[in-house]
Design a protein around this motif. Structure first.
Motif, short mmCIF file in Angstrom:
data_model
loop_
_atom_site.label_atom_id
_atom_site.label_comp_id
_atom_site.label_asym_id
_atom_site.label_seq_id
_atom_site.Cartn_x
_atom_site.Cartn_y
_atom_site.Cartn_z
N ILE A 180 80.50 97.45 84.80
CA ILE A 180 80.28 98.15 83.55
C ILE A 180 81.31 97.64 82.53
O ILE A 180 82.23 96.90 82.89
CB ILE A 180 80.38 99.68 83.71
N GLU A 181 81.19 98.06 81.29
CA GLU A 181 82.22 97.77 80.29
C GLU A 181 83.36 98.73 80.56
O GLU A 181 83.35 99.87 80.11
CB GLU A 181 81.64 97.91 78.89
N ASP A 182 84.32 98.25 81.34
CA ASP A 182 85.38 99.12 81.87
C ASP A 182 86.74 98.89 81.24
O ASP A 182 87.73 99.45 81.68
CB ASP A 182 85.47 98.98 83.38
N GLY A 183 86.80 98.06 80.21
CA GLY A 183 88.07 97.78 79.55
C GLY A 183 88.82 96.60 80.13
O GLY A 183 89.87 96.22 79.61
N THR A 184 88.32 96.00 81.21
CA THR A 184 88.96 94.81 81.77
C THR A 184 88.37 93.58 81.09
O THR A 184 87.25 93.62 80.59
CB THR A 184 88.77 94.71 83.29
N PRO A 185 89.11 92.47 81.07
CA PRO A 185 88.57 91.24 80.47
C PRO A 185 87.29 90.78 81.18
O PRO A 185 87.13 91.00 82.39
CB PRO A 185 89.69 90.21 80.69
N ALA A 186 86.40 90.14 80.45
CA ALA A 186 85.15 89.63 81.01
C ALA A 186 85.43 88.62 82.12
O ALA A 186 84.61 88.45 83.03
CB ALA A 186 84.29 89.00 79.92
N SER A 187 86.59 87.97 82.08
CA SER A 187 86.94 86.98 83.11
C SER A 187 87.18 87.63 84.47
O SER A 187 87.15 86.94 85.49
CB SER A 187 88.18 86.19 82.69
N LEU A 188 87.42 88.93 84.50
CA LEU A 188 87.59 89.63 85.77
C LEU A 188 86.22 90.07 86.25
O LEU A 188 85.65 91.03 85.75
CB LEU A 188 88.52 90.84 85.62
N THR A 189 85.71 89.35 87.22
CA THR A 189 84.41 89.67 87.79
C THR A 189 84.61 90.42 89.10
O THR A 189 85.64 90.26 89.76
CB THR A 189 83.58 88.39 88.03
N PRO A 190 83.63 91.22 89.49
CA PRO A 190 83.79 91.96 90.75
C PRO A 190 83.89 91.02 91.96
O PRO A 190 83.39 89.90 91.94
CB PRO A 190 82.50 92.79 90.83
#
Length: 164
Positions: free
Chosen positions: A94-104
């Motif tokens: 989700i849009e969780d406030g972490t950078p887009a570069s951090l993927t699950p």
């Protein structure tokens, strides 16, 4: 419950959900340190996740359709509550406030599957401990050779990709 029809933005969720996410992020980050401490992982293989459960003002607990998991490829020493990612039960970040570069984590789909199909499960731990991995590579169950194994598992421990 959280609808999955539109992109979920953590900042738009109610204060109780945001608080539950923050608590889950803290616990998940801390538990990754325990994986290292007990020698259950090497490099970045293995992870912990937690279903987000909200405690409402009336004391009731509400399971959400969200869970927290570590980001893929990030060294355990660099993990903090702030870089834990939040996913839906479909495994989408989700849009969780972490950078887009951090993927699950690359294991997110397996964790999501467990949460979707076992609603009572509140957390998942996935490790690649040296000894268990050796047994799994041989596709053999871990033999029951200790009383604590018998107490916990009641016999040999199944291994393999579908040990659930």
């Amino acid at each position: 419950m959280v609808e999955k029809t539109e992109r979920i933005v953590l900042a738009d969720l109610d204060v109780d959900v945001r608080g539950a996410v923050a608590g889950a992020r803290e616990r998940v980050a801390r538990l990754h340190g325990e994986l290292i401490r007990w020698g259950l992982v090497v490099w970045t293989a293995g992870n912990v996740s937690e279903r987000v459960v909200v405690k409402r003002a009336d004391g009731s607990l509400e399971r959400t359709d969200l869970f927290v998991i570590k980001p893929s490829g990030v060294a355990y020493e660099e993990l903090t509550a702030d870089n834990m990612v939040v996913c839906t039960l479909d495994g989408d970040k989700i849009e969780d406030g972490t950078p887009a570069s951090l993927t699950p984590s690359s294991d997110t789909a397996a964790h999501a599957y467990v949460y979707r199909h076992m609603s009572r499960v509140g957390g998942v731990v996935h490790t690649h401990s040296t000894y268990a991995t050796a047994w799994a590579a041989r596709r053999e169950p871990v033999p029951c050779v200790l009383t604590m194994m018998a107490d916990e598992f009641g016999g040999e421990i199944p291994v393999g990709p579908f040990a659930l």
